[in-house]
Scaffold this motif. Structure first.
Motif, PDB file in Angstrom:
ATOM      1  N   SER A 230     -67.637 121.517 112.803  1.00 26.54           N
ATOM      2  CA  SER A 230     -69.030 121.684 113.177  1.00 26.54           C
ATOM      3  C   SER A 230     -69.827 120.442 112.791  1.00 26.54           C
ATOM      4  CB  SER A 230     -69.633 122.904 112.469  1.00 26.54           C
ATOM      5  OG  SER A 230     -71.046 122.915 112.613  1.00 26.54           O
ATOM      6  N   HIS A 231     -70.413 119.776 113.787  1.00 23.63           N
ATOM      7  CA  HIS A 231     -71.253 118.613 113.478  1.00 23.63           C
ATOM      8  C   HIS A 231     -72.576 119.053 112.850  1.00 23.63           C
ATOM      9  CE1 HIS A 231     -68.836 115.406 115.260  1.00 23.63           C
ATOM     10  NE2 HIS A 231     -68.454 116.304 116.146  1.00 23.63           N
ATOM     11  N   LEU A 232     -72.971 120.287 113.121  1.00 28.20           N
ATOM     12  CA  LEU A 232     -74.189 120.809 112.500  1.00 28.20           C
ATOM     13  C   LEU A 232     -73.975 121.005 111.002  1.00 28.20           C
ATOM     14  CD1 LEU A 232     -77.076 121.964 113.008  1.00 28.20           C
ATOM     15  CD2 LEU A 232     -75.994 124.230 113.139  1.00 28.20           C
ATOM     16  N   GLU A 233     -72.860 121.633 110.648  1.00 33.56           N
ATOM     17  CA  GLU A 233     -72.548 121.877 109.237  1.00 33.56           C
ATOM     18  C   GLU A 233     -71.848 120.689 108.584  1.00 33.56           C
ATOM     19  OE1 GLU A 233     -70.611 125.620 108.593  1.00 33.56           O
ATOM     20  OE2 GLU A 233     -71.707 126.590 110.218  1.00 33.56           O
ATOM     21  N   TYR A 234     -71.390 119.742 109.416  1.00 33.93           N
ATOM     22  CA  TYR A 234     -70.710 118.548 108.917  1.00 33.93           C
ATOM     23  C   TYR A 234     -69.470 118.924 108.112  1.00 33.93           C
ATOM     24  CZ  TYR A 234     -70.586 113.621 107.310  1.00 33.93           C
ATOM     25  OH  TYR A 234     -70.251 112.301 107.069  1.00 33.93           O
ATOM     26  N   ASP A 235     -68.752 119.939 108.623  1.00 33.50           N
ATOM     27  CA  ASP A 235     -67.604 120.430 107.874  1.00 33.50           C
ATOM     28  C   ASP A 235     -66.677 121.211 108.801  1.00 33.50           C
ATOM     29  OD1 ASP A 235     -65.960 120.870 105.712  1.00 33.50           O
ATOM     30  OD2 ASP A 235     -67.397 122.099 104.574  1.00 33.50           O
ATOM     31  N   ILE A 236     -65.471 121.467 108.309  1.00 29.25           N
ATOM     32  CA  ILE A 236     -64.499 122.283 109.016  1.00 29.25           C
ATOM     33  C   ILE A 236     -64.959 123.739 109.010  1.00 29.25           C
ATOM     34  CG2 ILE A 236     -62.104 123.119 108.986  1.00 29.25           C
ATOM     35  CD1 ILE A 236     -62.342 120.212 109.777  1.00 29.25           C
ATOM     36  N   LEU A 237     -64.777 124.428 110.137  1.00 27.55           N
ATOM     37  CA  LEU A 237     -65.102 125.849 110.225  1.00 27.55           C
ATOM     38  C   LEU A 237     -63.857 126.641 109.834  1.00 27.55           C
ATOM     39  CD1 LEU A 237     -67.054 125.805 113.615  1.00 27.55           C
ATOM     40  CD2 LEU A 237     -68.021 125.901 111.303  1.00 27.55           C
TER      41      LEU A 237
END
Length: 318
Positions: free
Chosen positions: A178-185
């Protein structure tokens, strides 16, 4: 032109085509895309129109189709030689290039156009973002500020995925980012089910240098049947990166759940200064140390102009 320049041109492993020449190589391949398709294919601040698709991506899809046909012929001849019936395996296309150069748009457009080839192949797109280590792991390794560098990827997992694809495993799950969360989902996966063509897009997919402490004998690019490098002048890439950062600051960063919400209230000047700082400290060294050196490993290089449209194409001689 000097004799040395002529010698260098003649000794190049690439054929070079200016846009006007390239667009006439399309042959009979033709189709119509809806305006809604075009709107969904390009990224923020990356212009895209039907002319670009017709003049650049139609001939590119036609060229890849020729490689796929040759690939199928070799498989059939090998089956005859070995007296076995090896199943058809996915044709893998790798797409590399700098941050902000437009790899994602190239990958999405190519995915769409290849899916419209006469035999209507099933085309899947996977980005290497999903193979980044989670932020938790990056913090544990003390490399959060090197996210996007080769060591920030779970290369073993990526190689396992590609090996599974080329082994004919019918269904494979890959992690999502997720580029919004800047992390792996952690709770979401992308399922890849028997594609005819797989496109793998990422900044370091053509790299062959082993990471520190590793002795890799197999590299991501070993699984590619065709590879593309999206290129542009660095000054243009920097400009695109800074402009994209500012556009995101005014839109996505305003979301309180965004990892980059801390930049939401910056002024235009502060935003541009921050983007330039991030480029100089992270993206620039990654480009020069890890990405740019892989350019001439590609089978084809798309050279973009300052307007984000392709100006020329280099194709490796056969």
């Amino acid at each position: 032109m000097s004799a040395l320049q002529e010698e260098l041109i003649l000794s190049s492993p690439y054929q070079e085509f200016e846009r006007e020449e390239w667009k006439d190589l399309n042959g009979q391949f033709n189709l119509n895309l809806e305006s809604t398709d075009i709107h969904s294919l390009h990224a923020l601040n990356e212009p895209l129109n039907m002319k670009e698709i017709e003049e650049i991506y139609f001939p590119l899809a036609h060229l890849i189709e020729l490689h796929i046909k040759n690939h199928d012929t070799i498989r059939d001849d090998s089956n005859s030689f070995f007296q076995r019936n090896q199943q058809k395996l996915p044709f893998i296309v790798g797409i590399a290039g700098s941050v902000a150069v437009g790899k994602s748009t190239t990958a999405r457009v190519l995915t769409k156009v290849l899916s419209l080839l006469p035999h209507k192949p099933k085309v899947e797109l996977v980005t290497t973002d999903g193979f980044l280590f989670s932020n938790k792991v990056l913090l544990e390794k003390n490399i959060m500020n090197r996210k996007g560098f080769p060591e920030s990827y779970d290369t073993k997992k990526l190689l396992h995925f590609l090996s599974a694809i080329k082994s004919g495993i019918p269904q494979i799950s890959v992690p999502m980012y997720s580029h919004l969360e800047y992390d792996i989902l952690e709770d979401e996966e992308q399922k890849i089910i028997e594609p005819d063509i797989l496109i793998l897009e990422g900044i370091n997919v053509l790299q062959v240098t082993s990471q520190k402490g590793q002795n890799n004998k197999v590299f991501v690019s070993d699984f590619f049947d065709f590879s593309i490098y999206v290129d542009a002048l660095e000054k243009d890439i920097i400009s695109w990166y800074v402009n994209r950062f500012e556009s995101l600051r005014a839109t996505a960063f305003q979301n309180p759940t965004s990892y980059f919400h801390k930049y939401a209230d910056m002024s235009l000047l502060e935003s541009r200064e921050m983007a330039t700082q991030i480029w100089n400290e992270i993206n620039k060294p990654n480009l020069h140390d890890n990405i740019l050196p892989t350019k001439y490993r590609a089978d084809l290089i798309l050279q973009k102009g300052s307007d984000h449209f392709v100006e020329s194409i280099k194709v490796r001689k056969i």
